[in-house]
Write an enzyme that holds these catalytic residues in place. Structure first.
Site, PDB file in Angstrom:
ATOM      1  CD  GLU A 171       7.417   0.613  11.665  1.00  0.00           C
ATOM      2  OE1 GLU A 171       8.355   0.270  10.934  1.00  0.00           O
ATOM      3  OE2 GLU A 171       6.232   0.687  11.280  1.00  0.00           O
ATOM      4  CG  ASN A 211      -0.304  -0.074   2.520  1.00  0.00           C
ATOM      5  OD1 ASN A 211       0.759  -0.668   2.667  1.00  0.00           O
ATOM      6  ND2 ASN A 211      -0.920   0.523   3.524  1.00  0.00           N
ATOM      7  CB  CYS A 260      -2.135  -0.032   8.308  1.00  0.00           C
ATOM      8  SG  CYS A 260      -0.929   1.249   8.731  1.00  0.00           S
ATOM      9  CD  GLU A 301       1.878  -0.468  10.666  1.00  0.00           C
ATOM     10  OE1 GLU A 301       0.716  -0.916  10.798  1.00  0.00           O
ATOM     11  OE2 GLU A 301       2.275   0.100   9.644  1.00  0.00           O
TER      12      GLU A 301
END
Length: 486
Positions: free
Chosen positions: A449, A145, A275, A241
Protein backbone atom coordinates in the site's frame (compact mmCIF):
# COMPACT_ATOMS: atom_id res chain seq x y z
CA UNK A 1 -30.81 8.13 17.52
CA UNK A 2 -28.95 8.98 14.34
CA UNK A 3 -29.28 6.60 11.42
CA UNK A 4 -26.98 6.61 8.44
CA UNK A 5 -27.58 5.49 4.88
CA UNK A 6 -25.51 3.52 2.45
CA UNK A 7 -24.35 5.14 -0.78
CA UNK A 8 -25.22 3.21 -3.94
CA UNK A 9 -25.08 4.84 -7.38
CA UNK A 10 -24.74 8.26 -5.77
CA UNK A 11 -27.94 7.95 -3.74
CA UNK A 12 -28.76 7.28 -0.12
CA UNK A 13 -30.09 3.76 0.43
CA UNK A 14 -31.88 2.49 3.50
CA UNK A 15 -32.26 -1.17 4.40
CA UNK A 16 -34.99 -3.33 5.84
CA UNK A 17 -32.67 -4.31 8.68
CA UNK A 18 -30.30 -2.27 10.82
CA UNK A 19 -27.74 -3.05 13.52
CA UNK A 20 -26.63 -1.11 16.56
CA UNK A 21 -23.21 0.45 16.91
CA UNK A 22 -21.84 0.62 20.46
CA UNK A 23 -19.91 3.54 21.93
CA UNK A 24 -16.97 1.76 23.62
CA UNK A 25 -16.60 4.53 26.22
CA UNK A 26 -20.14 4.11 27.51
CA UNK A 27 -21.29 0.68 26.25
CA UNK A 28 -24.39 2.47 24.96
CA UNK A 29 -25.75 2.51 21.42
CA UNK A 30 -24.41 5.55 19.55
CA UNK A 31 -25.97 4.96 16.15
CA UNK A 32 -27.58 2.49 13.78
CA UNK A 33 -26.29 1.27 10.44
CA UNK A 34 -28.09 -0.49 7.58
CA UNK A 35 -27.56 -4.19 7.00
CA UNK A 36 -26.87 -4.46 3.29
CA UNK A 37 -28.96 -7.13 1.57
CA UNK A 38 -27.60 -9.36 -1.20
CA UNK A 39 -29.72 -7.43 -3.70
CA UNK A 40 -28.32 -4.11 -2.50
CA UNK A 41 -24.78 -5.42 -2.79
CA UNK A 42 -25.55 -6.47 -6.37
CA UNK A 43 -26.84 -2.95 -7.03
CA UNK A 44 -23.71 -1.36 -5.56
CA UNK A 45 -21.44 -3.45 -7.77
CA UNK A 46 -23.64 -2.88 -10.81
CA UNK A 47 -23.42 0.88 -10.28
CA UNK A 48 -19.64 0.67 -9.87
CA UNK A 49 -19.38 -1.40 -13.07
CA UNK A 50 -21.52 1.09 -15.01
CA UNK A 51 -19.51 4.06 -13.72
CA UNK A 52 -16.20 2.41 -14.53
CA UNK A 53 -16.14 3.23 -18.24
CA UNK A 54 -16.70 6.95 -17.77
CA UNK A 55 -14.38 7.29 -14.77
CA UNK A 56 -11.51 5.28 -16.23
CA UNK A 57 -11.86 7.18 -19.50
CA UNK A 58 -11.26 10.55 -17.86
CA UNK A 59 -7.86 12.14 -18.15
CA UNK A 60 -5.87 11.60 -14.93
CA UNK A 61 -5.94 15.36 -14.33
CA UNK A 62 -9.75 15.35 -14.26
CA UNK A 63 -9.84 12.43 -11.85
CA UNK A 64 -7.30 14.33 -9.75
CA UNK A 65 -9.56 17.38 -9.61
CA UNK A 66 -12.42 15.19 -8.37
CA UNK A 67 -10.20 13.68 -5.65
CA UNK A 68 -9.07 17.15 -4.61
CA UNK A 69 -12.71 18.25 -4.37
CA UNK A 70 -13.43 15.19 -2.21
CA UNK A 71 -10.53 16.17 0.06
CA UNK A 72 -11.96 19.67 0.40
CA UNK A 73 -15.41 18.30 1.24
CA UNK A 74 -14.05 16.08 4.03
CA UNK A 75 -11.81 18.80 5.40
CA UNK A 76 -14.79 21.17 5.73
CA UNK A 77 -16.61 18.55 7.83
CA UNK A 78 -13.66 17.49 9.98
CA UNK A 79 -15.32 18.43 13.28
CA UNK A 80 -18.52 16.52 12.50
CA UNK A 81 -16.70 13.44 11.21
CA UNK A 82 -14.29 13.38 14.16
CA UNK A 83 -17.18 13.45 16.63
CA UNK A 84 -18.80 10.45 14.93
CA UNK A 85 -15.47 8.62 14.81
CA UNK A 86 -14.79 9.15 18.51
CA UNK A 87 -18.28 7.96 19.41
CA UNK A 88 -17.98 4.69 17.51
CA UNK A 89 -14.25 3.95 17.78
CA UNK A 90 -13.33 5.49 21.14
CA UNK A 91 -10.14 7.39 20.27
CA UNK A 92 -9.70 10.93 21.65
CA UNK A 93 -11.15 13.72 19.56
CA UNK A 94 -7.75 15.17 18.68
CA UNK A 95 -6.69 11.81 17.28
CA UNK A 96 -10.00 11.47 15.44
CA UNK A 97 -9.45 14.86 13.82
CA UNK A 98 -5.96 13.74 12.82
CA UNK A 99 -7.43 10.62 11.24
CA UNK A 100 -9.80 12.67 9.11
CA UNK A 101 -6.81 14.83 8.23
CA UNK A 102 -4.91 11.76 7.06
CA UNK A 103 -7.75 10.88 4.67
CA UNK A 104 -7.57 14.40 3.27
CA UNK A 105 -3.79 14.11 2.94
CA UNK A 106 -3.98 10.79 1.07
CA UNK A 107 -6.64 12.14 -1.31
CA UNK A 108 -4.55 15.20 -2.12
CA UNK A 109 -1.40 13.16 -2.60
CA UNK A 110 -2.98 10.81 -5.12
CA UNK A 111 -4.93 13.65 -6.73
CA UNK A 112 -1.57 15.01 -7.85
CA UNK A 113 0.09 11.68 -8.55
CA UNK A 114 1.17 10.92 -12.12
CA UNK A 115 2.84 7.58 -12.88
CA UNK A 116 6.11 7.74 -14.74
CA UNK A 117 6.14 6.83 -18.42
CA UNK A 118 8.11 3.60 -18.85
CA UNK A 119 9.63 3.09 -22.27
CA UNK A 120 11.65 -0.14 -22.18
CA UNK A 121 12.76 -0.19 -25.81
CA UNK A 122 13.04 2.51 -28.46
CA UNK A 123 15.22 1.61 -31.41
CA UNK A 124 14.95 0.60 -35.05
CA UNK A 125 13.79 -2.87 -34.08
CA UNK A 126 10.81 -1.92 -31.93
CA UNK A 127 9.19 0.56 -29.60
CA UNK A 128 7.92 -0.97 -26.34
CA UNK A 129 6.17 0.90 -23.56
CA UNK A 130 4.80 -0.35 -20.24
CA UNK A 131 1.39 1.12 -19.47
CA UNK A 132 -0.76 0.96 -16.34
CA UNK A 133 -4.48 0.34 -16.85
CA UNK A 134 -7.18 0.21 -14.15
CA UNK A 135 -8.17 -3.24 -12.96
CA UNK A 136 -11.89 -2.47 -12.80
CA UNK A 137 -14.16 -2.53 -9.77
CA UNK A 138 -12.35 -2.71 -6.41
CA UNK A 139 -13.84 -4.06 -3.19
CA UNK A 140 -12.29 -2.50 -0.08
CA UNK A 141 -12.78 -4.01 3.38
CA UNK A 142 -11.58 -1.89 6.30
CA UNK A 143 -10.93 -2.51 10.03
CA UNK A 144 -12.25 -0.90 13.19
CA UNK A 145 -9.04 0.62 14.55
CA UNK A 146 -8.56 3.27 11.82
CA UNK A 147 -11.72 3.00 9.74
CA UNK A 148 -11.25 6.30 7.89
CA UNK A 149 -7.53 6.57 7.24
CA UNK A 150 -7.18 2.93 6.18
CA UNK A 151 -10.18 3.26 3.89
CA UNK A 152 -8.44 6.07 2.05
CA UNK A 153 -5.21 4.11 1.80
CA UNK A 154 -7.34 2.08 -0.61
CA UNK A 155 -9.84 4.56 -2.03
CA UNK A 156 -7.41 7.32 -3.00
CA UNK A 157 -4.95 5.31 -5.14
CA UNK A 158 -7.67 3.06 -6.55
CA UNK A 159 -9.73 6.00 -7.80
CA UNK A 160 -6.64 7.86 -9.02
CA UNK A 161 -5.75 4.83 -11.16
CA UNK A 162 -9.20 4.86 -12.77
CA UNK A 163 -10.94 2.11 -10.82
CA UNK A 164 -14.28 2.39 -9.06
CA UNK A 165 -14.64 1.29 -5.43
CA UNK A 166 -17.21 -0.30 -3.14
CA UNK A 167 -16.08 -0.06 0.47
CA UNK A 168 -17.35 -2.05 3.44
CA UNK A 169 -16.27 -0.82 6.90
CA UNK A 170 -16.14 -2.98 10.01
CA UNK A 171 -19.53 -3.50 11.70
CA UNK A 172 -17.94 -2.10 14.87
CA UNK A 173 -17.18 1.24 13.17
CA UNK A 174 -19.37 1.79 10.08
CA UNK A 175 -20.83 5.20 10.89
CA UNK A 176 -18.05 7.59 9.89
CA UNK A 177 -17.51 5.79 6.58
CA UNK A 178 -21.25 5.88 5.87
CA UNK A 179 -21.27 9.60 6.62
CA UNK A 180 -18.33 10.13 4.28
CA UNK A 181 -20.30 8.38 1.55
CA UNK A 182 -23.15 10.78 2.18
CA UNK A 183 -20.85 13.81 2.01
CA UNK A 184 -19.22 12.74 -1.26
CA UNK A 185 -22.47 12.27 -3.18
CA UNK A 186 -22.32 14.76 -6.00
CA UNK A 187 -18.64 15.41 -5.40
CA UNK A 188 -17.62 12.17 -7.10
CA UNK A 189 -19.63 10.90 -10.08
CA UNK A 190 -22.46 8.49 -9.28
CA UNK A 191 -21.27 4.94 -8.79
CA UNK A 192 -17.58 5.78 -8.51
CA UNK A 193 -17.58 5.29 -4.72
CA UNK A 194 -20.14 3.05 -3.05
CA UNK A 195 -20.41 2.48 0.69
CA UNK A 196 -22.21 -0.53 2.14
CA UNK A 197 -22.40 -1.79 5.71
CA UNK A 198 -23.07 -5.09 7.40
CA UNK A 199 -21.56 -7.96 9.30
CA UNK A 200 -19.28 -10.86 8.46
CA UNK A 201 -21.79 -12.41 6.06
CA UNK A 202 -21.63 -9.27 3.91
CA UNK A 203 -17.84 -9.46 3.82
CA UNK A 204 -18.01 -13.04 2.60
CA UNK A 205 -20.51 -12.13 -0.13
CA UNK A 206 -18.39 -9.18 -1.18
CA UNK A 207 -15.21 -11.22 -1.62
CA UNK A 208 -17.01 -13.93 -3.61
CA UNK A 209 -19.02 -11.54 -5.79
CA UNK A 210 -18.11 -11.79 -9.50
CA UNK A 211 -17.97 -8.02 -10.10
CA UNK A 212 -14.80 -6.87 -8.29
CA UNK A 213 -11.48 -7.65 -9.91
CA UNK A 214 -9.52 -6.61 -6.86
CA UNK A 215 -9.96 -7.09 -3.11
CA UNK A 216 -8.07 -4.77 -0.78
CA UNK A 217 -8.39 -5.89 2.84
CA UNK A 218 -6.96 -4.71 6.14
CA UNK A 219 -7.60 -6.83 9.21
CA UNK A 220 -6.56 -9.96 11.05
CA UNK A 221 -4.40 -12.67 9.54
CA UNK A 222 -7.12 -15.26 10.14
CA UNK A 223 -9.69 -13.27 8.16
CA UNK A 224 -7.07 -12.42 5.53
CA UNK A 225 -6.65 -16.12 4.81
CA UNK A 226 -10.38 -16.41 4.19
CA UNK A 227 -10.32 -13.39 1.86
CA UNK A 228 -7.40 -14.84 -0.08
CA UNK A 229 -9.13 -18.21 -0.39
CA UNK A 230 -12.37 -16.64 -1.61
CA UNK A 231 -10.57 -14.43 -4.11
CA UNK A 232 -8.59 -17.37 -5.51
CA UNK A 233 -11.68 -19.02 -7.01
CA UNK A 234 -12.09 -16.08 -9.40
CA UNK A 235 -8.37 -15.18 -9.61
CA UNK A 236 -9.11 -11.75 -8.17
CA UNK A 237 -6.10 -9.60 -7.37
CA UNK A 238 -5.61 -9.05 -3.64
CA UNK A 239 -3.80 -6.74 -1.27
CA UNK A 240 -3.84 -7.93 2.34
CA UNK A 241 -2.52 -5.75 5.16
CA UNK A 242 -2.64 -8.07 8.14
CA UNK A 243 -1.44 -8.37 11.70
CA UNK A 244 1.89 -7.49 13.20
CA UNK A 245 3.93 -8.26 16.30
CA UNK A 246 6.38 -5.44 15.89
CA UNK A 247 9.53 -5.51 18.00
CA UNK A 248 11.47 -2.51 19.26
CA UNK A 249 15.08 -3.32 20.07
CA UNK A 250 16.67 -0.88 22.51
CA UNK A 251 20.46 -0.73 22.38
CA UNK A 252 22.76 -0.21 25.34
CA UNK A 253 23.81 3.35 24.46
CA UNK A 254 20.39 5.02 24.67
CA UNK A 255 19.23 7.74 27.02
CA UNK A 256 16.33 5.98 28.75
CA UNK A 257 14.67 9.21 29.85
CA UNK A 258 14.66 10.44 26.26
CA UNK A 259 13.34 7.35 24.49
CA UNK A 260 10.83 6.04 27.05
CA UNK A 261 8.11 8.61 26.17
CA UNK A 262 8.61 7.90 22.45
CA UNK A 263 8.38 4.16 22.96
CA UNK A 264 5.29 4.59 25.12
CA UNK A 265 3.51 6.77 22.55
CA UNK A 266 4.25 4.37 19.70
CA UNK A 267 3.22 1.32 21.74
CA UNK A 268 0.04 2.79 23.21
CA UNK A 269 -1.13 4.92 20.27
CA UNK A 270 -4.88 4.42 19.87
CA UNK A 271 -4.66 2.38 23.08
CA UNK A 272 -2.35 -0.09 21.36
CA UNK A 273 -4.84 -0.75 18.59
CA UNK A 274 -2.45 -0.11 15.71
CA UNK A 275 -1.31 -2.91 13.43
CA UNK A 276 2.19 -1.44 13.31
CA UNK A 277 2.53 -0.25 16.92
CA UNK A 278 5.38 -1.41 19.13
CA UNK A 279 4.09 -4.75 20.44
CA UNK A 280 7.16 -5.98 22.35
CA UNK A 281 10.29 -4.25 23.60
CA UNK A 282 13.66 -5.95 23.90
CA UNK A 283 15.83 -4.06 26.38
CA UNK A 284 19.48 -4.67 27.35
CA UNK A 285 19.72 -6.12 30.82
CA UNK A 286 21.88 -3.20 32.06
CA UNK A 287 19.10 -0.71 31.27
CA UNK A 288 16.15 -3.03 31.78
CA UNK A 289 14.95 -1.89 35.21
CA UNK A 290 15.34 1.79 34.36
CA UNK A 291 13.39 1.41 31.12
CA UNK A 292 10.59 -0.55 32.79
CA UNK A 293 10.30 2.10 35.49
CA UNK A 294 10.23 4.91 32.92
CA UNK A 295 7.56 3.17 30.84
CA UNK A 296 5.52 2.43 33.95
CA UNK A 297 5.66 6.11 34.87
CA UNK A 298 4.31 7.01 31.44
CA UNK A 299 1.51 4.47 31.86
CA UNK A 300 0.33 5.56 35.31
CA UNK A 301 0.37 9.24 34.38
CA UNK A 302 -1.45 8.81 31.05
CA UNK A 303 -5.06 9.94 31.31
CA UNK A 304 -7.39 7.10 30.27
CA UNK A 305 -11.02 7.95 29.63
CA UNK A 306 -13.77 9.05 27.30
CA UNK A 307 -12.32 10.44 24.09
CA UNK A 308 -14.62 13.46 24.30
CA UNK A 309 -12.73 14.64 27.37
CA UNK A 310 -9.93 16.93 26.08
CA UNK A 311 -7.61 15.66 28.83
CA UNK A 312 -7.85 12.04 27.64
CA UNK A 313 -4.74 10.51 26.09
CA UNK A 314 -5.90 6.89 25.88
CA UNK A 315 -9.44 5.87 25.03
CA UNK A 316 -11.14 2.51 25.49
CA UNK A 317 -10.56 -0.73 23.65
CA UNK A 318 -12.98 -0.62 20.75
CA UNK A 319 -15.09 -3.72 21.39
CA UNK A 320 -15.84 -6.33 24.03
CA UNK A 321 -14.21 -9.32 22.28
CA UNK A 322 -10.95 -7.39 21.94
CA UNK A 323 -11.13 -6.23 25.56
CA UNK A 324 -11.56 -9.84 26.66
CA UNK A 325 -8.59 -10.91 24.52
CA UNK A 326 -6.28 -8.28 26.03
CA UNK A 327 -7.41 -9.20 29.54
CA UNK A 328 -6.79 -12.90 28.86
CA UNK A 329 -3.29 -12.29 27.48
CA UNK A 330 -2.31 -10.15 30.48
CA UNK A 331 -3.78 -12.62 32.96
CA UNK A 332 -1.90 -15.46 31.28
CA UNK A 333 1.38 -13.51 31.41
CA UNK A 334 0.91 -12.78 35.11
CA UNK A 335 0.22 -16.45 35.78
CA UNK A 336 3.51 -17.32 34.03
CA UNK A 337 5.61 -15.03 36.21
CA UNK A 338 5.41 -11.63 34.54
CA UNK A 339 4.80 -8.64 36.81
CA UNK A 340 2.55 -5.67 36.06
CA UNK A 341 4.84 -2.69 36.60
CA UNK A 342 1.75 -0.64 35.70
CA UNK A 343 -1.85 -1.57 35.09
CA UNK A 344 -2.70 -5.23 34.73
CA UNK A 345 -6.48 -5.20 34.84
CA UNK A 346 -9.67 -3.70 33.50
CA UNK A 347 -10.67 -0.34 34.95
CA UNK A 348 -13.66 -0.38 37.29
CA UNK A 349 -15.96 1.85 35.25
CA UNK A 350 -18.42 1.66 32.41
CA UNK A 351 -16.86 1.25 28.99
CA UNK A 352 -14.28 -1.10 27.53
CA UNK A 353 -11.36 0.37 29.49
CA UNK A 354 -8.21 -1.54 30.30
CA UNK A 355 -5.49 0.12 32.37
CA UNK A 356 -2.36 0.84 30.32
CA UNK A 357 -0.17 -2.10 31.26
CA UNK A 358 3.60 -2.54 31.25
CA UNK A 359 4.69 -6.13 31.86
CA UNK A 360 8.12 -6.71 33.40
CA UNK A 361 9.64 -10.18 33.44
CA UNK A 362 8.00 -11.08 30.13
CA UNK A 363 9.69 -13.78 28.09
CA UNK A 364 9.57 -15.19 24.59
CA UNK A 365 7.12 -18.07 24.62
CA UNK A 366 4.45 -16.15 26.51
CA UNK A 367 1.44 -15.51 24.24
CA UNK A 368 1.52 -11.81 25.16
CA UNK A 369 5.00 -11.66 23.59
CA UNK A 370 4.53 -14.10 20.70
CA UNK A 371 1.09 -12.95 19.55
CA UNK A 372 -0.41 -9.61 18.55
CA UNK A 373 -2.15 -8.29 21.65
CA UNK A 374 -3.65 -5.23 19.85
CA UNK A 375 -4.44 -3.36 23.03
CA UNK A 376 -2.92 -1.32 25.88
CA UNK A 377 -0.52 -4.01 27.12
CA UNK A 378 3.23 -3.93 26.48
CA UNK A 379 5.67 -6.72 27.39
CA UNK A 380 9.30 -5.75 28.03
CA UNK A 381 11.82 -8.56 27.50
CA UNK A 382 15.44 -8.50 28.69
CA UNK A 383 18.37 -9.56 26.50
CA UNK A 384 22.13 -9.94 26.81
CA UNK A 385 23.41 -10.28 23.24
CA UNK A 386 22.42 -8.17 20.21
CA UNK A 387 22.90 -10.92 17.63
CA UNK A 388 20.73 -13.28 19.62
CA UNK A 389 18.01 -10.70 20.17
CA UNK A 390 17.76 -10.03 16.43
CA UNK A 391 17.16 -13.75 15.92
CA UNK A 392 14.53 -13.69 18.68
CA UNK A 393 12.81 -10.68 17.15
CA UNK A 394 12.73 -12.40 13.77
CA UNK A 395 11.45 -15.71 15.18
CA UNK A 396 7.86 -14.78 14.50
CA UNK A 397 5.26 -15.61 11.89
CA UNK A 398 4.67 -11.86 11.62
CA UNK A 399 6.83 -9.36 9.76
CA UNK A 400 5.05 -6.05 9.48
CA UNK A 401 7.61 -3.66 10.97
CA UNK A 402 10.20 -3.17 13.67
CA UNK A 403 12.49 -0.53 15.09
CA UNK A 404 15.94 -0.16 16.64
CA UNK A 405 16.80 2.60 19.10
CA UNK A 406 20.36 3.76 19.73
CA UNK A 407 22.65 6.78 19.99
CA UNK A 408 25.04 5.33 17.42
CA UNK A 409 22.74 5.72 14.42
CA UNK A 410 24.99 3.81 12.00
CA UNK A 411 25.12 0.82 14.34
CA UNK A 412 21.36 0.98 14.91
CA UNK A 413 20.75 1.13 11.16
CA UNK A 414 22.89 -1.95 10.55
CA UNK A 415 20.89 -3.88 13.12
CA UNK A 416 17.57 -2.59 11.75
CA UNK A 417 18.59 -3.84 8.32
CA UNK A 418 18.66 -7.37 9.72
CA UNK A 419 15.02 -7.31 10.87
CA UNK A 420 12.83 -9.58 8.77
CA UNK A 421 9.91 -7.23 8.16
CA UNK A 422 8.41 -4.87 5.63
CA UNK A 423 9.58 -1.67 7.33
CA UNK A 424 12.38 -1.09 9.81
CA UNK A 425 12.77 2.25 11.54
CA UNK A 426 15.71 3.72 13.43
CA UNK A 427 14.87 5.88 16.45
CA UNK A 428 11.26 6.11 15.27
CA UNK A 429 8.16 3.96 14.93
CA UNK A 430 4.81 4.36 13.10
CA UNK A 431 6.38 6.80 10.64
CA UNK A 432 3.92 6.53 7.74
CA UNK A 433 3.28 8.75 4.72
CA UNK A 434 1.33 8.52 1.44
CA UNK A 435 4.51 8.51 -0.67
CA UNK A 436 6.27 5.74 1.31
CA UNK A 437 5.34 2.13 0.50
CA UNK A 438 4.00 -0.06 3.29
CA UNK A 439 4.09 -3.85 3.03
CA UNK A 440 4.27 -6.84 5.31
CA UNK A 441 6.46 -9.93 5.25
CA UNK A 442 5.43 -13.47 6.19
CA UNK A 443 1.98 -13.58 7.82
CA UNK A 444 1.71 -9.78 7.88
CA UNK A 445 0.45 -9.33 4.38
CA UNK A 446 0.41 -9.73 0.63
CA UNK A 447 1.07 -6.77 -1.66
CA UNK A 448 1.88 -3.15 -0.95
CA UNK A 449 0.00 0.00 0.00
CA UNK A 450 0.96 3.66 -0.52
CA UNK A 451 3.38 5.37 -2.84
CA UNK A 452 3.90 4.46 -6.47
CA UNK A 453 3.97 0.82 -5.45
CA UNK A 454 0.55 0.98 -3.80
CA UNK A 455 -0.88 2.78 -6.83
CA UNK A 456 0.42 0.06 -9.12
CA UNK A 457 -1.37 -2.58 -7.01
CA UNK A 458 -4.60 -1.14 -8.44
CA UNK A 459 -3.43 -1.41 -12.04
CA UNK A 460 -2.98 -4.02 -14.72
CA UNK A 461 0.37 -3.88 -16.46
CA UNK A 462 0.05 -3.67 -20.24
CA UNK A 463 2.83 -3.64 -22.83
CA UNK A 464 2.40 -1.85 -26.15
CA UNK A 465 4.91 -3.09 -28.71
CA UNK A 466 5.39 -1.50 -32.14
CA UNK A 467 7.62 -3.39 -34.55
CA UNK A 468 10.05 -1.23 -36.47
CA UNK A 469 10.22 1.44 -33.83
CA UNK A 470 7.93 4.28 -32.82
CA UNK A 471 6.13 6.32 -35.51
CA UNK A 472 8.27 9.33 -34.56
CA UNK A 473 11.49 7.34 -35.00
CA UNK A 474 10.30 5.97 -38.36
CA UNK A 475 9.49 9.48 -39.56
CA UNK A 476 12.95 10.66 -38.57
CA UNK A 477 14.57 7.77 -40.43
CA UNK A 478 12.60 8.16 -43.68
CA UNK A 479 14.65 9.54 -46.59
CA UNK A 480 13.93 13.16 -47.42
CA UNK A 481 12.22 13.56 -50.82
CA UNK A 482 12.90 16.33 -53.27
CA UNK A 483 9.55 17.83 -52.46
CA UNK A 484 10.39 17.67 -48.82
CA UNK A 485 13.54 19.78 -49.37
CA UNK A 486 11.54 22.81 -50.55
Amino acid sequence: MRRFTMTIDGRGVESAQHFDVIDPATEQVCGRAPECSPEQLDAAFAAASTALRGWSGLAPERRGKALAAAADALERQTAELAAVLTAEQGKPLAQARAEIGSAVRWLRHFAGFTPNREVVQDDDVAFAEVLRRPLGVVAAITPWNFPVSLAFWKIAPALAAGNTVVVKPSPYTPLTTLRIGELLRGVLPDGVLGVVSGGDALGARLTRHPAPRKISFTGSTATGRKVLSAAADDLKRVTLELGGNDPAIVLDDVDVAEIAPKLFRTAFANSGQVCVAVKRIYAPRRLYADLVDALAHEAVTARTGDGRDPETLLGPVNNRPQLDRVAALVSDALSRGAVAAAGGSRLARDGYFFAPTVLAGAEDGMPVVDEEQFGPALPVVAYDDVDTVVERANASHFGLAGSVWGEDVERAARIAGRLDCGTSWVNAHIALAPHIPFAGAKWSGVGTENGRWGYEEFTQLKVEYVAGGSPARRRRSEPTTAAGRH
